[in-house]
Design a protein around this motif. Structure first.
Motif, PDB file in Angstrom:
ATOM      1  N   SER A 146       0.733  -1.285  -0.037  1.00 21.73           N
ATOM      2  CA  SER A 146      -0.245  -0.129   0.035  1.00 21.73           C
ATOM      3  C   SER A 146       0.727   1.106   0.005  1.00 21.73           C
ATOM      4  N   GLY A 147       0.787   1.989  -0.857  1.00 24.53           N
ATOM      5  CA  GLY A 147       1.231   3.573  -0.894  1.00 24.53           C
ATOM      6  C   GLY A 147       0.362   4.477  -0.420  1.00 24.53           C
ATOM      7  N   SER A 148      -1.125   4.390  -0.515  1.00 27.85           N
ATOM      8  CA  SER A 148      -1.777   5.142  -0.112  1.00 27.85           C
ATOM      9  C   SER A 148      -3.174   4.510  -0.009  1.00 27.85           C
ATOM     10  N   SER A 149      -3.743   4.588   1.037  1.00 29.65           N
ATOM     11  CA  SER A 149      -5.103   3.854   1.451  1.00 29.65           C
ATOM     12  C   SER A 149      -6.180   4.161   0.501  1.00 29.65           C
ATOM     13  N   GLY A 150      -7.266   3.343   0.231  1.00 29.19           N
ATOM     14  CA  GLY A 150      -8.567   3.725  -0.622  1.00 29.19           C
ATOM     15  C   GLY A 150      -8.722   2.704  -1.831  1.00 29.19           C
ATOM     16  N   VAL A 151      -9.791   2.861  -2.354  1.00 29.79           N
ATOM     17  CA  VAL A 151      -9.934   1.919  -3.681  1.00 29.79           C
ATOM     18  C   VAL A 151     -10.512   2.845  -4.619  1.00 29.79           C
ATOM     19  N   ALA A 152      -9.917   2.544  -6.049  1.00 28.19           N
ATOM     20  CA  ALA A 152     -10.252   3.141  -7.071  1.00 28.19           C
ATOM     21  C   ALA A 152     -10.624   2.292  -8.328  1.00 28.19           C
ATOM     22  N   ILE A 153     -11.540   2.304  -9.111  1.00 26.12           N
ATOM     23  CA  ILE A 153     -11.734   1.732 -10.281  1.00 26.12           C
ATOM     24  C   ILE A 153     -11.608   2.507 -11.557  1.00 26.12           C
ATOM     25  N   GLY A 154     -10.918   2.416 -12.623  1.00 24.34           N
ATOM     26  CA  GLY A 154     -10.689   2.913 -13.783  1.00 24.34           C
ATOM     27  C   GLY A 154     -10.003   2.412 -14.846  1.00 24.34           C
ATOM     28  N   GLN A 155      -9.647   3.292 -15.838  1.00 26.28           N
ATOM     29  CA  GLN A 155      -9.007   2.562 -17.068  1.00 26.28           C
ATOM     30  C   GLN A 155      -7.501   3.047 -17.087  1.00 26.28           C
ATOM     31  N   VAL A 156      -6.603   2.308 -17.319  1.00 25.76           N
ATOM     32  CA  VAL A 156      -5.204   2.338 -17.205  1.00 25.76           C
ATOM     33  C   VAL A 156      -4.411   3.364 -18.338  1.00 25.76           C
ATOM     34  N   VAL A 157      -3.860   4.233 -17.803  1.00 25.99           N
ATOM     35  CA  VAL A 157      -2.935   4.807 -18.574  1.00 25.99           C
ATOM     36  C   VAL A 157      -1.625   4.551 -18.193  1.00 25.99           C
ATOM     37  N   HIS A 169       8.442   9.240  -2.839  1.00 29.03           N
ATOM     38  CA  HIS A 169       7.973  10.506  -2.528  1.00 29.03           C
ATOM     39  C   HIS A 169       6.412  10.613  -3.432  1.00 29.03           C
ATOM     40  N   VAL A 170       6.375   9.884  -4.572  1.00 30.83           N
ATOM     41  CA  VAL A 170       5.111   9.786  -5.033  1.00 30.83           C
ATOM     42  C   VAL A 170       3.891   9.091  -4.228  1.00 30.83           C
ATOM     43  N   ALA A 171       4.221   8.115  -3.233  1.00 29.26           N
ATOM     44  CA  ALA A 171       3.346   7.648  -2.323  1.00 29.26           C
ATOM     45  C   ALA A 171       3.178   8.723  -1.215  1.00 29.26           C
ATOM     46  N   ILE A 172       4.178   9.471  -0.736  1.00 34.58           N
ATOM     47  CA  ILE A 172       3.627  10.744   0.190  1.00 34.58           C
ATOM     48  C   ILE A 172       2.901  11.669  -0.474  1.00 34.58           C
ATOM     49  N   LEU A 173       3.021  11.886  -1.826  1.00 31.83           N
ATOM     50  CA  LEU A 173       2.317  12.969  -2.580  1.00 31.83           C
ATOM     51  C   LEU A 173       0.765  12.271  -2.635  1.00 31.83           C
ATOM     52  N   ALA A 174       0.896  11.118  -2.760  1.00 32.67           N
ATOM     53  CA  ALA A 174      -0.710  10.447  -3.325  1.00 32.67           C
ATOM     54  C   ALA A 174      -1.370  10.335  -1.912  1.00 32.67           C
ATOM     55  N   ARG A 175      -0.873  10.066  -0.694  1.00 36.41           N
ATOM     56  CA  ARG A 175      -1.650  10.034   0.564  1.00 36.41           C
ATOM     57  C   ARG A 175      -1.897  11.590   0.832  1.00 36.41           C
ATOM     58  N   THR A 176      -1.107  12.621   0.348  1.00 38.82           N
ATOM     59  CA  THR A 176      -1.529  14.031   0.543  1.00 38.82           C
ATOM     60  C   THR A 176      -2.795  14.260  -0.279  1.00 38.82           C
ATOM     61  N   MET A 177      -3.069  13.767  -1.298  1.00 37.67           N
ATOM     62  CA  MET A 177      -3.928  13.943  -2.299  1.00 37.67           C
ATOM     63  C   MET A 177      -5.001  13.176  -2.175  1.00 37.67           C
ATOM     64  N   GLY A 178      -4.845  12.179  -1.405  1.00 36.43           N
ATOM     65  CA  GLY A 178      -6.156  11.423  -1.256  1.00 36.43           C
ATOM     66  C   GLY A 178      -6.209  10.292  -2.342  1.00 36.43           C
ATOM     67  N   ILE A 179      -5.152   9.853  -3.011  1.00 32.74           N
ATOM     68  CA  ILE A 179      -5.398   9.076  -4.138  1.00 32.74           C
ATOM     69  C   ILE A 179      -4.776   7.678  -3.768  1.00 32.74           C
ATOM     70  N   VAL A 225       6.073  17.256   4.854  1.00 32.86           N
ATOM     71  CA  VAL A 225       5.463  18.097   5.875  1.00 32.86           C
ATOM     72  C   VAL A 225       4.266  18.379   5.760  1.00 32.86           C
ATOM     73  N   MET A 226       3.636  18.467   4.381  1.00 33.44           N
ATOM     74  CA  MET A 226       2.475  18.757   4.177  1.00 33.44           C
ATOM     75  C   MET A 226       1.335  17.964   4.613  1.00 33.44           C
ATOM     76  N   GLN A 227       1.577  16.665   4.276  1.00 32.99           N
ATOM     77  CA  GLN A 227       0.676  15.610   4.658  1.00 32.99           C
ATOM     78  C   GLN A 227       0.430  15.520   6.170  1.00 32.99           C
ATOM     79  N   SER A 228       1.481  15.672   6.961  1.00 33.85           N
ATOM     80  CA  SER A 228       1.548  15.691   8.398  1.00 33.85           C
ATOM     81  C   SER A 228       0.716  16.690   9.048  1.00 33.85           C
TER      82      SER A 228
END
Length: 582
Positions: free
Chosen positions: A182-193, A363-373, A455-458
């Motif tokens: 897990s890099g950021s919690s949550g569930v998503a359904i979509g098409q891959v790019v 960093h991409v996981a940190i940013l994803a958690r910040t953005m809720g993705i 820092v931001m997510q914290s």
């Protein structure tokens, strides 16, 4: 034997699909071992059986139609124990199960070895012979080695079939899960790019520069182009994430400065190397240094360096930008996602992220958690280059990617998405409340950081201060000791972001797996010997400059605490305190 192994692996790697790969294996192994039968049985989880997928020596019509239930026969025994079985006469073994359709009654000698990938038994590779004899140690070693080398190829081919909705035996299948973290919690359904790095640093040859001055000028022009790109990305993030998180791209800019990566590349060019080769050399050296670190957080910084330098290489190679179209429910997939890839996608269209490499510390996981993705990292077996346009489910709770989802599974995860949206809405009103237990005991909730990007997510989630700021990170990103002024600016950013909340800064902790290229340490016991406080006490000029920078950065904020690393006795504490007071 080694040459035969090399040739077989090379041919199998070039096979167009799973069946072609298996046919090459049985043909080449039978030929190399001069045995009468070679067969491959693969596990089909939907059938709960090991299916005969390829064979030379058994009846052709039985291939794809004969199977053994899990645990059945000698094949089942090899798979169950994940160990080879070598028999002089297979028919005498109590687990022997005769398969009439194969015509194997004439064959006595049996050697079966498991095909294992990531601790899972994918199937069994079998050789048989009419003569009653045990296969010798060399033959057994050959088959074991070949099986180990081919396991990854077979796993990849199986995975490619699974995302097309086909099991190894050709049966229709769905809901194939690829594990990651897990890099950021949550569930998503979509098409891959699927996206790729702008340029490949690993494919650059060594060449001499024809005109050194011209090469340096061209490199600096490309460097400036990337600086412009980073500033543009910083501006585009406005309104989507807080300023502290946008400062990741300021960190990128600092890495490009003349006294950091840029200067090292120019130095290589001055030695007569062309710009592309100089950049690749410097980038790969820094990447290697970070990847060797046991600290997961620091190790992940190698991804940032690769991303940044590949962008510079893109301009050096004078390539044309590729325009990517993003749908309404985009799941962004790459071999190694980076923050700059993420921010290329319109926020309202980005639903989930998948990175084949990487961890929750990237960093991409940190940013994803910040953005809720919702994000899954480290999905190593995922054949990502075959996923373009396909529907997937990103399960950020379990760290799993599900391809070819069935209607039932899709409905279940859609319900989960609705539930998580309701939960998030309910938690918004709680994050600013004090952190207390049910019996009113107050607990401090502090964060662990190394760069402003953490820092931001914290702050957004209600952190009450920094429990540990790793000051060695800026040192690791530089080719020399940062000046006192540079350190002051770095520390001031952290202190201001949390003021008036407490920020605990650890003085420089180098040694062990955290080495500085410009300050080599030779120590028989690098992890517990001369490292941390013992290094800086022996070099008070480093310690004093850092402490002065911390104290100056805290002026007017008064929220600084200093931590001393790797203390082994009271004398070290007293010595450090004397220098701090001084």
């Amino acid at each position: 034997m080694l040459e035969q192994l090399r040739v077989i692996v090379q041919e199998v790697n070039a096979a167009k699909d799973l069946q072609s790969a298996l046919d090459i294996i049985v043909h080449r192994v039978r030929e190399s071992l001069k045995t009468q039968v070679c067969s491959v049985y693969l596990l089909d989880s939907d059938l709960n059986s090991h299916v005969l997928m390829a064979s030379e020596g058994l009846r052709k019509e039985s291939v794809g139609h004969v199977s053994l239930e899990v645990g059945e026969g000698l094949v089942g025994l090899v798979a169950k124990h994940a160990e080879p079985i070598n028999l002089r006469d297979a028919s005498l073994h109590p687990s022997f199960h005769y398969l009439q359709e194969t015509g194997e009654e004439d064959f006595h000698a049996f050697l079966g070895v498991p095909i294992i990938h990531h601790r899972s038994v994918l199937g069994v590779l079998v050789v048989q012979h009419e003569e009653k004899r045990r296969f010798d140690e060399g033959e057994e070693a050959f088959l074991i080695t070949l099986s180990a080398q081919l396991a990854g190829v077979i796993a990849h081919a199986e995975a490619t079939g699974a995302i097309e909705g086909m099991s190894p035996s050709g049966q229709k299948t769905s809901d194939t899960a690829f594990p990651g973290v897990s890099g950021s919690s949550g569930v998503a359904i979509g098409q891959v790019v699927v996206i790729f790095p702008p340029a490949d640093l690993s494919q650059i040859p060594n060449r001499r520069a024809r005109d050194i001055d011209q090469e340096i000028e061209f490199f600096n022009t490309c460097l400036e182009s990337v600086r412009t790109d980073m500033k543009d990305i910083h501006d585009r993030l406005a309104g989507h994430v807080a300023e502290e998180e946008r400062q990741l791209f300021d960190v990128y800019l600092h890495m490009l400065d003349d006294d950091a990566l840029g200067n090292e590349v120019v130095a290589r060019i001055k030695l007569g190397n062309w710009a592309q080769g100089s950049l690749a050399y410097v980038a790969n050296e820094h990447v290697r240094t970070f990847e060797m670190m046991n600290d997961a957080y620091l190790s992940e910084r190698s991804v940032d360096i690769k991303d940044l330098c590949s962008r510079v290489l893109f301009y050096l190679q004078q390539k044309e930008s590729v325009v990517t179209e993003y749908g309404e429910n985009t799941i962004l997939v790459s071999e190694e996602l980076t923050p700059s890839m993420l921010v290329e996608v319109p926020k309202e269209k980005l639903k989930g992220l998948i990175s084949v490499k990487g961890s929750g510390n990237s960093h991409v996981a940190i940013l994803a958690r910040t953005m809720g993705i919702p994000t899954v990292m480290g999905a190593l077996d995922l054949p990502f280059n075959k996923l373009e346009g396909k529907e997937v489910i990103v399960d950020g709770y379990k760290g799993e990617v599900i391809t070819n989802p069935s209607d039932q599974l899709r409905i279940r995860f859609q319900n989960t998405i609705e539930e998580q949206n309701q939960l998030i809405a309910g938690l918004e009103g709680l994050k600013d409340l004090p952190c207390e237990t049910a019996d009113k005991h107050r607990v401090s909730l502090w964060v662990n950081t190394g760069l402003m990007t953490d820092v931001m997510q914290s702050l957004d989630q209600g952190a009450e201060g920094i429990g540990l700021f790793r000051t060695e990170v800026p040192f690791l990103l530089s080719e020399r000791f940062p000046s006192e002024h540079e350190q002051t600016e770095i520390y001031r950013e952290q202190l201001q972001a949390f003021a008036p909340k407490i920020v605990t800064m650890r003085t420089l902790d180098i040694g062990g797996d955290k080495s500085l290229s410009y300050f080599p340490i030779n120590e028989e016991n690098p992890f517990l010997g001369w490292r941390g406080i013992r290094v800086t006490l022996d070099h008070p000029e480093i310690f004093m400059a850092q402490v002065r920078a911390m104290l100056r950065a805290s002026i007017g904020l008064e929220n600084l605490q200093i931590m001393l690393p790797m203390i082994s006795n009271i004398h070290e504490v007293n010595s450090a305190n004397q220098l701090i007071k001084k």
